[in-house]
Motif scaffolding. Sequence first.
Motif, PDB file in Angstrom:
ATOM      1  N   ALA A  31       0.826  -1.206   0.000  1.00  0.00           N
ATOM      2  CA  ALA A  31       0.000   0.000   0.000  1.00  0.00           C
ATOM      3  C   ALA A  31       0.864   1.263   0.000  1.00  0.00           C
ATOM      4  O   ALA A  31       0.589   2.214  -0.737  1.00  0.00           O
ATOM      5  N   GLY A  32       1.915   1.261   0.799  1.00  0.00           N
ATOM      6  CA  GLY A  32       2.806   2.417   0.849  1.00  0.00           C
ATOM      7  C   GLY A  32       3.513   2.654  -0.466  1.00  0.00           C
ATOM      8  O   GLY A  32       3.727   3.807  -0.876  1.00  0.00           O
ATOM      9  N   THR A  33       3.870   1.575  -1.162  1.00  0.00           N
ATOM     10  CA  THR A  33       4.540   1.695  -2.458  1.00  0.00           C
ATOM     11  C   THR A  33       3.592   2.285  -3.497  1.00  0.00           C
ATOM     12  O   THR A  33       3.999   3.112  -4.324  1.00  0.00           O
ATOM     13  N   ILE A  34       2.331   1.909  -3.442  1.00  0.00           N
ATOM     14  CA  ILE A  34       1.345   2.508  -4.347  1.00  0.00           C
ATOM     15  C   ILE A  34       1.285   4.018  -4.114  1.00  0.00           C
ATOM     16  O   ILE A  34       1.285   4.804  -5.065  1.00  0.00           O
TER      17      ILE A  34
ATOM     18  N   GLU B 215       1.883  -2.281 -11.810  1.00  0.00           N
ATOM     19  CA  GLU B 215       1.519  -3.242 -10.772  1.00  0.00           C
ATOM     20  C   GLU B 215       2.641  -3.237  -9.750  1.00  0.00           C
ATOM     21  O   GLU B 215       3.824  -3.248 -10.114  1.00  0.00           O
ATOM     22  N   VAL B 216       2.279  -3.194  -8.472  1.00  0.00           N
ATOM     23  CA  VAL B 216       3.252  -3.293  -7.385  1.00  0.00           C
ATOM     24  C   VAL B 216       3.275  -4.750  -6.954  1.00  0.00           C
ATOM     25  O   VAL B 216       2.228  -5.341  -6.688  1.00  0.00           O
ATOM     26  N   SER B 217       4.469  -5.332  -6.915  1.00  0.00           N
ATOM     27  CA  SER B 217       4.579  -6.759  -6.617  1.00  0.00           C
ATOM     28  C   SER B 217       5.425  -7.023  -5.388  1.00  0.00           C
ATOM     29  O   SER B 217       6.538  -6.533  -5.283  1.00  0.00           O
ATOM     30  N   ASP B 218       4.854  -7.797  -4.499  1.00  0.00           N
ATOM     31  CA  ASP B 218       5.627  -8.386  -3.423  1.00  0.00           C
ATOM     32  C   ASP B 218       5.380  -9.896  -3.453  1.00  0.00           C
ATOM     33  O   ASP B 218       6.293 -10.664  -3.648  1.00  0.00           O
ATOM     34  N   THR B 219       4.116 -10.324  -3.388  1.00  0.00           N
ATOM     35  CA  THR B 219       3.804 -11.756  -3.454  1.00  0.00           C
ATOM     36  C   THR B 219       3.228 -12.176  -4.807  1.00  0.00           C
ATOM     37  O   THR B 219       3.022 -13.361  -5.034  1.00  0.00           O
ATOM     38  N   THR B 220       2.981 -11.241  -5.715  1.00  0.00           N
ATOM     39  CA  THR B 220       2.312 -11.548  -6.984  1.00  0.00           C
ATOM     40  C   THR B 220       3.225 -11.391  -8.200  1.00  0.00           C
ATOM     41  O   THR B 220       2.741 -11.246  -9.309  1.00  0.00           O
ATOM     42  N   LEU B 221       4.527 -11.441  -7.993  1.00  0.00           N
ATOM     43  CA  LEU B 221       5.458 -11.123  -9.074  1.00  0.00           C
ATOM     44  C   LEU B 221       5.263 -12.001 -10.309  1.00  0.00           C
ATOM     45  O   LEU B 221       5.132 -11.490 -11.420  1.00  0.00           O
ATOM     46  N   GLU B 222       5.227 -13.309 -10.146  1.00  0.00           N
ATOM     47  CA  GLU B 222       5.087 -14.200 -11.312  1.00  0.00           C
ATOM     48  C   GLU B 222       3.774 -13.932 -12.046  1.00  0.00           C
ATOM     49  O   GLU B 222       3.735 -13.895 -13.275  1.00  0.00           O
TER      50      GLU B 222
END
Length: 191
Positions: free
Chosen positions: A56-59, A116-123
């Motif tokens: 959320a902070g990265t968004i 898209e901001v990815s932490d757990t959804t990268l793939e």
Amino acid sequence: MSATLEKSVRESRPLLRWSVEEYERLVALGGFSPEKRVELIEGEIVEIMSQKPRHAGTIELAEEALRAISPSGFRVRIQLPLKFTTSVPEPDIAVVQGERRSFINSHPTTAALVIEVSDTTLEYDQTIKAAIYASAGIEDYWIVNINERTVEIRRQPGPSGYRSLQTYSEVDTVAPLFNPTASIVVADLLP
């Protein structure tokens, strides 16, 4: 039911695919509770994962950086739908051309930039989402990879995906196609 049996049953049944129009009717009729966040991806209704604080902070960081460089006539939209032929994704950020009231009666069908901001959804963001955005003709698709502290920029969309992929580290600067003379330091997009 065991996980193996459940998977086997799921794979043996044809999926019920939703058209964009059917999906929009379902949303308009209140088919989902307000706390359930979903999007239509290639005819399938997919639940959107909850956000961790860093996501959320990265968004917010990316939104702030983009608003600072967006010329008049461009809108920075946060987690709002785009309407494509078989999908209605809700990217973390989309920069669209239009005025404040341009999208009151229908969602935009294109964007100048999707992030898209990815932490757990990268793939998922690198494959499924990239394919959807490329087939919709999105010229500039960025993935802010929190874990690797990089930004992946995909450009030159085509029917089989993006032909250009460049990865930038936090010391690099990047510029969106909609404003190529502006620059953003990658570190400013990262938590």
